[in-house]
Scaffold this active site. Structure first.
Site, PDB file in Angstrom:
ATOM      1  N   GLY A   1       0.840  -1.193   0.000  1.00  0.00           N
ATOM      2  CA  GLY A   1       0.000   0.000   0.000  1.00  0.00           C
ATOM      3  C   GLY A   1       0.873   1.240   0.000  1.00  0.00           C
TER       4      GLY A   1
ATOM      5  N   GLN B   1       3.411   9.977   0.838  1.00  0.00           N
ATOM      6  CA  GLN B   1       4.690   9.262   0.906  1.00  0.00           C
ATOM      7  C   GLN B   1       5.568   9.525  -0.310  1.00  0.00           C
ATOM      8  OE1 GLN B   1       2.680   5.298   1.953  1.00  0.00           O
ATOM      9  NE2 GLN B   1       4.624   5.141   3.010  1.00  0.00           N
TER      10      GLN B   1
ATOM     11  N   CYS C   1       6.214  -0.154   7.328  1.00  0.00           N
ATOM     12  CA  CYS C   1       5.848   0.987   6.498  1.00  0.00           C
ATOM     13  C   CYS C   1       7.055   1.402   5.680  1.00  0.00           C
ATOM     14  CB  CYS C   1       5.392   2.147   7.386  1.00  0.00           C
ATOM     15  SG  CYS C   1       4.967   3.624   6.448  1.00  0.00           S
ATOM     16  N   LEU C   2       6.835   1.661   4.392  1.00  0.00           N
ATOM     17  CA  LEU C   2       7.953   2.050   3.516  1.00  0.00           C
ATOM     18  C   LEU C   2       8.586   3.367   3.963  1.00  0.00           C
ATOM     19  CD1 LEU C   2       6.340   1.147   0.070  1.00  0.00           C
ATOM     20  CD2 LEU C   2       8.069  -0.160   1.318  1.00  0.00           C
TER      21      LEU C   2
ATOM     22  N   HIS D   1      -4.138   1.630   7.511  1.00  0.00           N
ATOM     23  CA  HIS D   1      -2.759   2.133   7.539  1.00  0.00           C
ATOM     24  C   HIS D   1      -2.595   3.293   6.551  1.00  0.00           C
ATOM     25  CE1 HIS D   1       1.775   1.321   7.725  1.00  0.00           C
ATOM     26  NE2 HIS D   1       1.664   2.141   6.695  1.00  0.00           N
ATOM     27  N   GLU D   2      -3.139   3.121   5.326  1.00  0.00           N
ATOM     28  CA  GLU D   2      -2.976   4.177   4.310  1.00  0.00           C
ATOM     29  C   GLU D   2      -3.818   5.409   4.644  1.00  0.00           C
ATOM     30  OE1 GLU D   2      -0.439   3.734   2.643  1.00  0.00           O
ATOM     31  OE2 GLU D   2      -0.340   1.588   2.985  1.00  0.00           O
TER      32      GLU D   2
ATOM     33  N   HIS E   1      -2.005   7.533   6.989  1.00  0.00           N
ATOM     34  CA  HIS E   1      -1.028   8.399   6.315  1.00  0.00           C
ATOM     35  C   HIS E   1      -1.678   9.715   5.875  1.00  0.00           C
ATOM     36  CE1 HIS E   1       2.759   6.257   5.983  1.00  0.00           C
ATOM     37  NE2 HIS E   1       2.170   5.159   5.565  1.00  0.00           N
TER      38      HIS E   1
END
Ligand code: NI
Length: 171
Positions: free
Chosen positions: A46, A51, A93-94, A135-136, A139
């Site tokens: 995701g 990001q 998480c990236l 999660h997204e 963000h």
């Protein structure tokens, strides 16, 4: 199409609430394509627009590496309209490298938003898909997994980053 650079904690844009998209145009479609490419290249499941440095409410999700029955989708202005249950799962998480922590989420969510073609869509999700969506959306609200763990764990992570930074400066 080249992948975009993924911003890393503590980049200030990751702390900012993203703006609602008021018109789904070619620019948004291009952003979705670039985000998808970036997510795949980084082996993520995701990604949120902030990001990659774009503070707008756009997410892409593809949990098929974990749940092969699911497919890639993108959502503009996603909103959770109902939720139930509780689930705890280890998340990464990236934008927060080398951090894997258990995070509490809702077990099931119903999310509504728009596809990149401007069609209103609703997705009923549970398990890993529900986790990824939450999660997204976090963000988009300037929230990272490290904001959802204990203060102690957060401190430990920050210390680790500081040490790595010092080491880089020496090398
Ligand atoms: Ni993330």
């Amino acid at each position: 199409m080249a992948a975009l650079e993924i911003l890393k904690y503590p980049h200030p844009l990751l702390k900012k609430r993203c703006e609602k998209v008021d018109r789904i145009d070619g620019e948004v479609k291009k952003l979705v394509r670039e985000m998808t490419e970036t997510m795949y290249q980084a082996n993520g499941i995701g990604l949120a627009a902030c990001q990659v440095g774009v503070s707008r409410r756009v997410i892409v999700v593809d949990v098929s590496p974990v749940d092969p029955e699911k497919e890639l989708f993108a959502m503009v202005n996603p909103e959770i309209i109902s939720e139930e249950g509780e689930i705890e799962h280890e998340e990464g998480c990236l934008s927060v490298p080398d951090c894997l922590e258990k995070v509490k989420r809702k077990e099931k969510v119903l999310v509504r938003g728009f596809s990149p073609s401007g069609i209103e869509i609703e997705i009923s999700a549970d398990g890993i898909l529900a986790i990824a969506i939450q999660h997204e959306i976090d963000h988009l609200n300037g929230m990272l997994i490290i904001d959802r763990i204990s203060r102690l764990k957060r401190e430990l992570y920050r210390n680790k980053l500081r040490k790595e930074k010092k080491k880089e400066e020496k090398d």
